[in-house]
Write an enzyme that holds these catalytic residues in place. Structure first.
Site, PDB file in Angstrom:
ATOM      1  N   GLU A  80       0.818  -1.258  -0.104  1.00 46.91           N
ATOM      2  CA  GLU A  80       0.007   0.213   0.124  1.00 46.91           C
ATOM      3  C   GLU A  80       0.965   1.214  -0.066  1.00 46.91           C
ATOM      4  O   GLU A  80       1.752   1.469   1.017  1.00 46.91           O
ATOM      5  CB  GLU A  80      -0.927  -0.019   1.209  1.00 46.91           C
ATOM      6  CG  GLU A  80      -2.108   0.862   0.924  1.00 46.91           C
ATOM      7  CD  GLU A  80      -2.953   1.108   2.276  1.00 46.91           C
ATOM      8  OE1 GLU A  80      -3.271  -0.193   3.023  1.00 46.91           O
ATOM      9  OE2 GLU A  80      -3.887   1.870   2.290  1.00 46.91           O
ATOM     10  N   LYS A 255      -7.675  -1.038  11.586  1.00 45.23           N
ATOM     11  CA  LYS A 255      -6.992  -1.100  10.087  1.00 45.23           C
ATOM     12  C   LYS A 255      -5.859  -0.341   9.893  1.00 45.23           C
ATOM     13  O   LYS A 255      -4.829  -0.896   9.520  1.00 45.23           O
ATOM     14  CB  LYS A 255      -8.176  -1.274   8.924  1.00 45.23           C
ATOM     15  CG  LYS A 255      -7.513  -1.873   7.633  1.00 45.23           C
ATOM     16  CD  LYS A 255      -6.617  -1.132   6.630  1.00 45.23           C
ATOM     17  CE  LYS A 255      -6.290  -1.712   5.383  1.00 45.23           C
ATOM     18  NZ  LYS A 255      -5.395  -0.692   4.796  1.00 45.23           N
ATOM     19  N   ASP A 271       4.670 -14.404  12.262  1.00 44.53           N
ATOM     20  CA  ASP A 271       3.476 -14.846  11.907  1.00 44.53           C
ATOM     21  C   ASP A 271       2.358 -13.716  11.911  1.00 44.53           C
ATOM     22  O   ASP A 271       1.868 -13.465  13.048  1.00 44.53           O
ATOM     23  CB  ASP A 271       2.967 -16.063  12.775  1.00 44.53           C
ATOM     24  CG  ASP A 271       1.674 -17.022  12.161  1.00 44.53           C
ATOM     25  OD1 ASP A 271       0.931 -16.187  11.734  1.00 44.53           O
ATOM     26  OD2 ASP A 271       1.511 -17.990  12.643  1.00 44.53           O
ATOM     27  N   HIS A 368      -3.783   9.803  -0.545  1.00 46.47           N
ATOM     28  CA  HIS A 368      -3.877   8.530  -1.088  1.00 46.47           C
ATOM     29  C   HIS A 368      -3.553   8.550  -2.687  1.00 46.47           C
ATOM     30  O   HIS A 368      -2.816   7.725  -3.405  1.00 46.47           O
ATOM     31  CB  HIS A 368      -5.222   7.905  -1.007  1.00 46.47           C
ATOM     32  CG  HIS A 368      -5.005   6.753   0.261  1.00 46.47           C
ATOM     33  ND1 HIS A 368      -5.296   5.653   0.275  1.00 46.47           N
ATOM     34  CD2 HIS A 368      -4.799   7.119   1.793  1.00 46.47           C
ATOM     35  CE1 HIS A 368      -5.038   4.990   1.415  1.00 46.47           C
ATOM     36  NE2 HIS A 368      -4.733   5.893   2.295  1.00 46.47           N
TER      37      HIS A 368
HETATM   38  P1  NDP Z   1      10.054 -23.040  16.489  1.00 46.23           P
HETATM   39  O1  NDP Z   1       9.446 -24.249  16.473  1.00 46.23           O
HETATM   40  O2  NDP Z   1      10.900 -22.732  15.267  1.00 46.23           O
HETATM   41  O3  NDP Z   1      10.751 -22.924  17.744  1.00 46.23           O
HETATM   42  C1  NDP Z   1      11.573 -21.934  18.181  1.00 46.23           C
HETATM   43  C2  NDP Z   1      12.843 -22.723  18.467  1.00 46.23           C
HETATM   44  O4  NDP Z   1      13.909 -21.501  18.350  1.00 46.23           O
HETATM   45  C3  NDP Z   1      12.951 -23.271  19.753  1.00 46.23           C
HETATM   46  O5  NDP Z   1      12.457 -24.541  19.735  1.00 46.23           O
HETATM   47  C4  NDP Z   1      14.395 -22.901  20.201  1.00 46.23           C
HETATM   48  O6  NDP Z   1      14.856 -24.349  19.921  1.00 46.23           O
HETATM   49  C5  NDP Z   1      15.012 -22.197  19.119  1.00 46.23           C
HETATM   50  N1  NDP Z   1      15.618 -21.002  19.783  1.00 46.23           N
HETATM   51  C6  NDP Z   1      16.916 -20.403  19.602  1.00 46.23           C
HETATM   52  N2  NDP Z   1      17.142 -19.308  20.571  1.00 46.23           N
HETATM   53  C7  NDP Z   1      16.140 -19.308  21.178  1.00 46.23           C
HETATM   54  C8  NDP Z   1      15.789 -18.178  22.227  1.00 46.23           C
HETATM   55  N3  NDP Z   1      16.684 -17.306  22.564  1.00 46.23           N
HETATM   56  N4  NDP Z   1      14.468 -18.462  22.684  1.00 46.23           N
HETATM   57  C9  NDP Z   1      13.429 -19.150  22.348  1.00 46.23           C
HETATM   58  N5  NDP Z   1      13.973 -20.261  21.337  1.00 46.23           N
HETATM   59  C10 NDP Z   1      15.033 -20.200  20.957  1.00 46.23           C
HETATM   60  O7  NDP Z   1       8.970 -21.809  16.660  1.00 46.23           O
HETATM   61  P2  NDP Z   1       7.928 -21.421  17.819  1.00 46.23           P
HETATM   62  O8  NDP Z   1       7.755 -22.532  18.667  1.00 46.23           O
HETATM   63  O9  NDP Z   1       8.229 -20.354  18.052  1.00 46.23           O
HETATM   64  O10 NDP Z   1       6.761 -21.527  16.839  1.00 46.23           O
HETATM   65  C11 NDP Z   1       6.232 -20.561  15.659  1.00 46.23           C
HETATM   66  C12 NDP Z   1       5.885 -21.046  14.448  1.00 46.23           C
HETATM   67  O11 NDP Z   1       4.739 -21.774  14.723  1.00 46.23           O
HETATM   68  C13 NDP Z   1       5.306 -20.109  13.519  1.00 46.23           C
HETATM   69  O12 NDP Z   1       6.034 -20.559  12.311  1.00 46.23           O
HETATM   70  C14 NDP Z   1       4.024 -20.313  13.403  1.00 46.23           C
HETATM   71  O13 NDP Z   1       3.572 -19.619  12.289  1.00 46.23           O
HETATM   72  C15 NDP Z   1       3.872 -21.563  13.875  1.00 46.23           C
HETATM   73  N6  NDP Z   1       2.439 -21.895  14.500  1.00 46.23           N
HETATM   74  C16 NDP Z   1       1.519 -21.066  14.740  1.00 46.23           C
HETATM   75  C17 NDP Z   1       0.297 -21.503  15.575  1.00 46.23           C
HETATM   76  C18 NDP Z   1      -0.764 -20.339  15.847  1.00 46.23           C
HETATM   77  O14 NDP Z   1      -0.445 -19.332  15.883  1.00 46.23           O
HETATM   78  N7  NDP Z   1      -1.787 -20.884  16.573  1.00 46.23           N
HETATM   79  C19 NDP Z   1      -0.129 -23.000  15.659  1.00 46.23           C
HETATM   80  C20 NDP Z   1       1.168 -23.931  15.134  1.00 46.23           C
HETATM   81  C21 NDP Z   1       2.119 -23.270  14.803  1.00 46.23           C
HETATM   82  P3  NDP Z   1      15.982 -25.173  21.135  1.00 46.23           P
HETATM   83  O15 NDP Z   1      15.602 -24.439  22.345  1.00 46.23           O
HETATM   84  O16 NDP Z   1      15.471 -26.587  20.999  1.00 46.23           O
HETATM   85  O17 NDP Z   1      17.298 -24.762  20.602  1.00 46.23           O
END
Ligand code: NDP
Length: 417
Positions: A80, A255, A271, A368
């Site tokens: 936009e 919006k 997301d 706009h």
């Molecule tokens: P991930 O599954 O990618 O998990 C994030 C990973 O980052 C952790 O498991 C951790 O792995 C790693 N990490 C590294 N550094 C850090 C830190 N400093 N703090 C925290 N974690 C860290 O992502 P999310 O669990 O955040 O989930 C987000 C995703 O899920 C998005 O893609 C979203 O679209 C999707 N989603 C959304 C839903 C909803 O909104 N309702 C439902 C289902 C999925 P480790 O600690 O193991 O190294």
């Protein structure tokens, strides 16, 4: 310190040169900037099913956004035309009045297990409460790596809604948005909850209504910084009240806020559906959909406040995959998740100020259509310097549309050698 004066009138290369004077980019970010490197097809192909290509949108910056006394360059992704111009305009006015102040009350994500078919709802609730500590341990055992990062499950809350017993798990997910993390924890505790309650589990899933991840942005704008001064400020407070009482206005008011929020959320690879869902639910927290921001007059200042759930992440999901997202974090100076939440809320409040100021004064169409003229010129087929010539002629006219743009271009081409 580079000068951002007339930044929007410069060429793309001049803008990049100015940014490079101020920022220390990694070689990867520099390559992304200089070569317009995009999401590689092999990575895109692994991100989604049925992949056929990638889809680009313009990426811009708003330089010099003053938040908590620090100056930020905000990366924005939006189609936009007026969004970037409006945010730039508002951030300059608000910056001259001290900028934005932000605060993050908490940063916990909430997930829920919905139990049903229970022999006794109250008894099940009491039994689960008695085993709270064990359940929290079980949740942590389902995603132990977050404990090493200082996070983990923090609390359980229970509520009976009709014939459901809902168990809410609250967890500190540190820098992530935490959907997968929370879902792992919920799946981990679900069998034990079923056993304790003697019922069944309907589902176990993160809630996007992130009421334990609230962020507030405020700004105080001196009347003499606002075009139209006190009179405009008063009208902005009226517009703010209108958005509290009329859902038709509230939807459009919000919006406008999301014009800024989504552009920054998208640039940081987050997301945006999750953020939108949580914020719109929050706008409806007392049963009526209302404007998310409020504007009031205190002494000789217009004071704006925006509070919303902002479970924005700096890691996780697809954040590390897209070179443009990495670039966005470099432009931002690698903020942590709480700082980024404050920047997103500030972008929303700035955008809201720009929209309300235009609405209560000249109306938004003038601005706009001025920006829309370029899009119409390109849709008509104009290229290179012709785009601005056609756009300028469109702006001089009373009414702009594609037909007029085509006619202007045809005339222009007739007169070209
Ligand atoms: P991930 O599954 O990618 O998990 C994030 C990973 O980052 C952790 O498991 C951790 O792995 C790693 N990490 C590294 N550094 C850090 C830190 N400093 N703090 C925290 N974690 C860290 O992502 P999310 O669990 O955040 O989930 C987000 C995703 O899920 C998005 O893609 C979203 O679209 C999707 N989603 C959304 C839903 C909803 O909104 N309702 C439902 C289902 C999925 P480790 O600690 O193991 O190294």
């Amino acid at each position: 310190m580079p000068s951002y004066s007339g930044f929007h009138k410069k060429t793309r290369q001049e803008r990049l040169d100015i940014l490079m004077q101020e920022k220390t980019f990694t070689p990867e970010a520099l390559e992304t900037l200089n070569t317009d490197r995009n999401l590689p097809e092999p990575i895109a192909g692994q991100m989604v099913e049925n992949h056929i290509g990638t889809f680009a949108l313009p990426m811009s910056v708003v330089p010099e956004m003053l938040v908590n006394n620090e100056t930020y360059t905000l990366p924005l992704v939006t189609e936009e035309p007026s969004v970037v111009a409006a945010l730039n305009y508002a951030s300059q006015i608000i910056g001259k009045s001290g900028g934005f102040a932000t605060s993050v009350q908490n940063r916990l994500m909430i997930g829920q297990v919905a139990l049903y078919d229970l022999p006794d709802l109250e008894e099940a609730k009491a039994t689960i409460c008695q085993h709270k500590a064990e359940i929290i341990d079980l949740a942590n055992a389902s995603h132990p790596s977050i404990l090493k990062r200082g996070g983990g499950a923090r609390d359980l809350r229970l509520d009976i809604k009709e014939d459901f017993l809902i168990v809410y798990l609250l967890a500190d997910v540190k820098e992530a948005m935490g959907a997968n993390m929370i879902n792992n924890m919920l799946e981990g505790i679900k069998p034990y909850l079923v056993e304790l309650s003697q019922g069944q589990a309907l589902m176990a899933i993160l809630s996007n209504y992130a009421t334990e991840s609230l962020v507030t942005a405020t700004c105080r704008i001196a009347f003499d910084r606002i075009p139209g001064g006190q009179e405009t400020a008063k009208k902005i407070t009226l517009a703010s009240r209108l958005a509290q009482v009329d859902p038709y206005r509230a939807a459009t008011h919000n919006k406008g806020i999301f014009n800024g929020i989504d552009a920054l959320v998208l640039a940081t690879g987050n997301d945006w559906r999750a953020i939108e869902a949580g914020c719109h639910a929050y706008a409806c927290q007392d049963g009526q959909y209302r404007g998310l921001s409020s504007w009031s007059i205190v002494d000789d200042q217009l004071v704006g406040t925006l509070t919303l759930p902002m479970p924005i992440a700096t890691v996780g999901g697809s954040i590390g995959l897209n070179p443009k997202v990495k670039l966005a974090f470099e432009l931002l100076g690698h903020p942590d998740a709480k700082t980024l939440a404050g920047l997103v809320a500030s972008a929303g409040l700035a955008q809201n100020f720009a929209a309300l100021r235009a609405l209560v004064t000249t109306g938004i169409q003038a601005g706009h259509m001025k920006l829309q003229a370029k899009s119409l010129a390109m849709l008509a087929g104009a290229q290179g310097d012709d785009i601005e010539i056609v756009a300028q002629k469109l702006r001089e006219g009373q009414h702009t549309n594609l037909e007029k743009a085509k006619n202007i271009l045809e005339e222009l081409r007739k007169n070209q050698p």
